[in-house]
Write an enzyme that holds these catalytic residues in place. Structure first.
Site, PDB file in Angstrom:
ATOM      1  N   THR A 175      39.625  27.476 -22.292  1.00  0.00           N
ATOM      2  CA  THR A 175      39.650  26.367 -21.368  1.00  0.00           C
ATOM      3  C   THR A 175      38.898  25.234 -22.279  1.00  0.00           C
ATOM      4  O   THR A 175      38.183  25.689 -23.163  1.00  0.00           O
ATOM      5  CB  THR A 175      38.293  26.492 -20.161  1.00  0.00           C
ATOM      6  OG1 THR A 175      37.216  27.090 -20.999  1.00  0.00           O
ATOM      7  CG2 THR A 175      38.976  27.401 -19.276  1.00  0.00           C
ATOM      8  N   GLU A 179      42.149  29.081 -15.498  1.00  0.00           N
ATOM      9  CA  GLU A 179      41.445  30.223 -15.001  1.00  0.00           C
ATOM     10  C   GLU A 179      42.405  30.853 -13.745  1.00  0.00           C
ATOM     11  O   GLU A 179      42.159  32.046 -13.543  1.00  0.00           O
ATOM     12  CB  GLU A 179      40.096  30.296 -14.345  1.00  0.00           C
ATOM     13  CG  GLU A 179      39.158  30.255 -15.556  1.00  0.00           C
ATOM     14  CD  GLU A 179      38.684  28.590 -15.932  1.00  0.00           C
ATOM     15  OE1 GLU A 179      39.719  27.928 -15.498  1.00  0.00           O
ATOM     16  OE2 GLU A 179      37.694  28.389 -16.632  1.00  0.00           O
ATOM     17  N   LYS A 233      25.124  11.996  -6.086  1.00  0.00           N
ATOM     18  CA  LYS A 233      24.208  12.418  -5.128  1.00  0.00           C
ATOM     19  C   LYS A 233      23.409  11.220  -4.881  1.00  0.00           C
ATOM     20  O   LYS A 233      22.496  10.916  -5.485  1.00  0.00           O
ATOM     21  CB  LYS A 233      23.238  13.699  -5.325  1.00  0.00           C
ATOM     22  CG  LYS A 233      24.308  14.801  -5.556  1.00  0.00           C
ATOM     23  CD  LYS A 233      23.496  15.968  -5.926  1.00  0.00           C
ATOM     24  CE  LYS A 233      24.260  17.172  -6.680  1.00  0.00           C
ATOM     25  NZ  LYS A 233      24.327  16.925  -7.989  1.00  0.00           N
ATOM     26  N   TRP A 255      26.382  13.315  -0.514  1.00  0.00           N
ATOM     27  CA  TRP A 255      27.365  13.214  -1.488  1.00  0.00           C
ATOM     28  C   TRP A 255      28.434  12.386  -1.672  1.00  0.00           C
ATOM     29  O   TRP A 255      28.883  12.055  -0.138  1.00  0.00           O
ATOM     30  CB  TRP A 255      28.133  14.658  -1.710  1.00  0.00           C
ATOM     31  CG  TRP A 255      27.413  15.895  -2.013  1.00  0.00           C
ATOM     32  CD1 TRP A 255      25.978  15.624  -2.505  1.00  0.00           C
ATOM     33  CD2 TRP A 255      27.685  17.009  -2.330  1.00  0.00           C
ATOM     34  NE1 TRP A 255      25.710  16.771  -3.109  1.00  0.00           N
ATOM     35  CE2 TRP A 255      26.553  17.834  -2.953  1.00  0.00           C
ATOM     36  CE3 TRP A 255      29.082  17.887  -2.028  1.00  0.00           C
ATOM     37  CZ2 TRP A 255      26.634  19.366  -3.358  1.00  0.00           C
ATOM     38  CZ3 TRP A 255      29.065  19.144  -2.507  1.00  0.00           C
ATOM     39  CH2 TRP A 255      27.906  19.926  -2.974  1.00  0.00           C
TER      40      TRP A 255
HETATM   41  P1  ADP Z   1      39.965  22.573 -18.431  1.00  0.00           P
HETATM   42  O1  ADP Z   1      40.351  23.321 -19.542  1.00  0.00           O
HETATM   43  O2  ADP Z   1      39.814  21.055 -18.617  1.00  0.00           O
HETATM   44  O3  ADP Z   1      39.388  23.336 -17.638  1.00  0.00           O
HETATM   45  P2  ADP Z   1      41.932  22.854 -16.486  1.00  0.00           P
HETATM   46  O4  ADP Z   1      43.308  22.425 -16.282  1.00  0.00           O
HETATM   47  O5  ADP Z   1      41.661  24.526 -16.363  1.00  0.00           O
HETATM   48  O6  ADP Z   1      41.378  22.375 -17.525  1.00  0.00           O
HETATM   49  O7  ADP Z   1      41.163  22.027 -15.366  1.00  0.00           O
HETATM   50  C1  ADP Z   1      40.786  22.726 -14.259  1.00  0.00           C
HETATM   51  C2  ADP Z   1      40.198  21.612 -13.340  1.00  0.00           C
HETATM   52  O8  ADP Z   1      40.927  20.450 -13.142  1.00  0.00           O
HETATM   53  C3  ADP Z   1      39.704  21.848 -11.829  1.00  0.00           C
HETATM   54  O9  ADP Z   1      38.738  22.926 -11.890  1.00  0.00           O
HETATM   55  C4  ADP Z   1      39.663  20.796 -10.978  1.00  0.00           C
HETATM   56  O10 ADP Z   1      38.464  20.377 -11.319  1.00  0.00           O
HETATM   57  C5  ADP Z   1      40.688  19.922 -11.817  1.00  0.00           C
HETATM   58  N1  ADP Z   1      41.911  19.792 -11.201  1.00  0.00           N
HETATM   59  C6  ADP Z   1      43.081  20.306 -11.142  1.00  0.00           C
HETATM   60  N2  ADP Z   1      44.194  19.737 -10.611  1.00  0.00           N
HETATM   61  C7  ADP Z   1      43.385  19.096  -9.849  1.00  0.00           C
HETATM   62  C8  ADP Z   1      43.911  17.969  -8.818  1.00  0.00           C
HETATM   63  N3  ADP Z   1      45.027  18.170  -8.284  1.00  0.00           N
HETATM   64  N4  ADP Z   1      43.100  17.218  -8.207  1.00  0.00           N
HETATM   65  C9  ADP Z   1      41.723  17.114  -8.761  1.00  0.00           C
HETATM   66  N5  ADP Z   1      41.221  17.972  -9.572  1.00  0.00           N
HETATM   67  C10 ADP Z   1      42.112  18.662 -10.167  1.00  0.00           C
END
Ligand code: ADP
Length: 553
Positions: free
Chosen positions: A185, A334, A443, A448
């Site tokens: 990640t 994940e 916040k 929120w």
């Molecule tokens: P990174 O390596 O940056 O964590 P990921 O692809 O694993 O890359 O990121 C996952 C995160 O991306 C999610 O926890 C969420 O916050 C965001 N995310 C993924 N898809 C969406 C979506 N369709 N809308 C909003 N947020 C998203």
């Protein structure tokens, strides 16, 4: 009593074997680094993946050993996908857009034995090599005559390695729980953490990915893989493509809108996967070149968008310009990554387009195999009423159980729920609406404010290319939303215009306290808005400019 069915292990090699046997002639089209188009087939990819497996054995890469890639989307990277995993080794796809320090950390942490790299990463590899004691050799993804003069120990040529092997290689059988691929990640805070997939998790993910209400992948598809092979298994698309025999179109490193558009047009792409930034850029480019384009040449029936929230305006543009349905998905590295998918229900059949876009703007519904739920701070489950907001949790056979080498400690609770760090609501129909990442939430006076919704509305303004909302410190309300706008090339937009545009579309107390026009917005290596940097730069904006929110609202 146990059932009496066969215990054949679920192995990724079965996908490429299937594609070779039943879709051997289907094309794999790659744009190479020099821009030329290369054509291969599943038969060739399968045969070369077997040669690669033989080469790995000769190099002493064994079961469970990591093989790193620093590469764009191309036929050779696809061969590595199947060759490395099929042989029982672990494909470690490294995101080359990370800072060199992070890349170094990741390859070192994964203890990869070999690094396979595209020629665009020569300097990077040279810089890293002296500090990577585990790496025994570097394999340049090219022909002999293209071999670069790289100063790294044990430099090898990919095509030479393959030429020295033969195609007669039988994929080994092993435990389906064996590790298959490894992806870190991006770790906007702290060190990146490794997500280690298994053959079983990826096979189950593949079966579900193909389903009609997920991506509906079929042999009739031509799939444009804009999402990189180094980003969460390219969302599982390469495996789903092989499992169905769909044609794959790999754009290499040319991700500018014109290159993407022409490739999509020339290869008759019916499905494309990419992050919203790609689509924002594409539509800005289309607007600028509209006269010379024949949009009916584009045959996309659906696009898959994930990684960040896709603006409603993008959903609408796909529909009106190309008749393309935008499939909005949510997931994480994940979660392999597909967890929810934006398909429609029978009741939406009668919806007009505007009402349907509202459904598509949600992050999609739960799919079979991946459970989702909302919890409050105390861990109590919250109702799925579309209103109540809480932390999103997931569990399922393709959801992480722990990070590689135990980093981050225990990440799932005793019932297997993984805390996503995303804040969301779930509608009674099961659609998830992500309002923010927990750490990005604004916040204000104890309430929120979801930044994503404001951003989505802002980009609907015709002069706006991209928008970001961050929490800016406020003397009275602790935090208030600050809107940053990156206008389209040549377009002009003012703060008053933006506030007027938002007025009436969101509740009054969500209105940003100020609007800052910027030349560009920073992104992470996976294309998300880099809000940590924005908060660093603009977190004190309201204090510095003593803007009075309430006076304006
Ligand atoms: P990174 O390596 O940056 O964590 P990921 O692809 O694993 O890359 O990121 C996952 C995160 O991306 C999610 O926890 C969420 O916050 C965001 N995310 C993924 N898809 C969406 C979506 N369709 N809308 C909003 N947020 C998203």
């Amino acid at each position: 009593m146990l059932g009496l069915m066969q215990q054949r292990p679920l192995l990724l090699s079965s996908l490429i074997e299937y594609a070779e046997r039943y879709h051997g002639e289907t094309e794999i089209v790659s744009r190479l680094l020099d821009g030329t188009i290369h054509r291969s087939t599943y038969r060739q990819v399968a045969a070369r993946a077997r040669r690669l497996a033989g080469a790995l054995r000769r190099l002493g890469v064994g079961y469970g050993d990591r093989v790193a890639t620093l590469a764009w989307n191309s036929f050779r990277h696809l061969e590595l996908y199947f060759g490395v995993t099929g042989a029982g080794s672990v494909l470690h796809t490294v995101n080359p857009r990370l800072f060199p320090e992070q890349i170094h950390y990741i390859i070192d942490h994964a203890e990869g034995g070999y690094v396979f790299f595209d020629l665009s990463f020569i300097e990077l590899v040279e810089e890293l090599a002296p500090r990577l004691p585990h790496v025994r050799g570097y394999v340049a993804l090219c022909e002999r005559h293209e071999m670069p003069a790289v100063k790294v120990p044990n430099l090898l040529c990919y095509e030479d390695l393959l030429a020295a092997e033969n195609e007669e290689y039988d994929w080994p059988e092993f435990d389906e729980n064996s590790a298959s691929t490894l992806c870190y990640t991006s770790g906007t805070t702290g060190n990146p953490k490794g997500v280690l997939y298994s053959h079983r998790s990826q096979m189950l993910h593949t079966f579900v990915a193909m389903a009609a209400d997920v991506m509906a992948v079929s042999a009739r598809d031509s799939i444009m893989l804009i999402v990189p092979l180094f980003h969460a298994n390219a969302w599982g698309l390469p495996f789903a493509a092989a499992a169905t025999g769909a044609k794959l179109v790999l754009p290499g490193m040319r991700l500018d809108s014109e290159s993407i558009y022409t490739l999509m047009r020339d290869e008759g792409c019916t499905l494309a996967g990419g992050i919203p930034t790609i689509w924002l850029n594409l539509f800005t480019w289309i607007e600028q070149n509209r006269e010379r384009l024949n949009l009916s040449d584009i045959k996309l029936t659906r696009v898959l968008s994930g990684g960040t929230a896709v603006p409603r305006s993008t959903i609408e543009k796909f529909q009106t310009l190309f008749g393309t349905y935008l499939l909005h998905a949510w997931g994480m590295t994940e979660t392999s990554p597909i967890a929810t998918m934006g398909s429609l229900l029978p009741k939406h059949a009668g919806y007009d387009l505007q009402a349907r876009y509202d459904v598509q703007a949600l992050q999609g519904r739960s799919i079979i195999g991946c459970e989702v739920r909302l919890v409050d701070d105390a861990g109590k489950e919250l109702p799925r009423d579309g209103q109540t907001v809480g932390e999103l949790q997931v569990r399922g056979p393709w959801v992480i159980s722990g990070y590689f080498k135990g980093e981050g400690g225990q990440v799932v609770d005793q019932d297997g729920w993984f805390r996503t760090g995303d804040v969301a609501a779930i509608t009674p129909d099961g659609y998830v609406q992500i309002t923010d990442r927990a750490k990005d939430v604004v916040k204000s006076g104890g309430e929120w404010i979801g930044s994503i919704e404001i951003e989505n509305l802002a980009v609907a303004h015709p002069a706006v290319h991209e928008a970001a909302v961050i929490a800016a410190r406020h003397p009275k309300w602790q935090e208030r939303p600050l809107l940053l706008i990156h206008p389209k090339p040549g377009a002009v937009v003012t703060k008053d215009e933006m506030l007027q545009f938002l007025s009436g579309k969101i509740v009054k107390w969500w209105m940003p306290d100020d609007v800052v026009i910027v030349d560009a917005l920073p992104h992470t290596a996976t294309g998300k808005l880099l809000k940590t940097k924005l908060r660093q730069d603009y977190g004190d904006w309201l204090e510095r400019h003593s803007v009075d929110a309430r006076a304006q609202a």
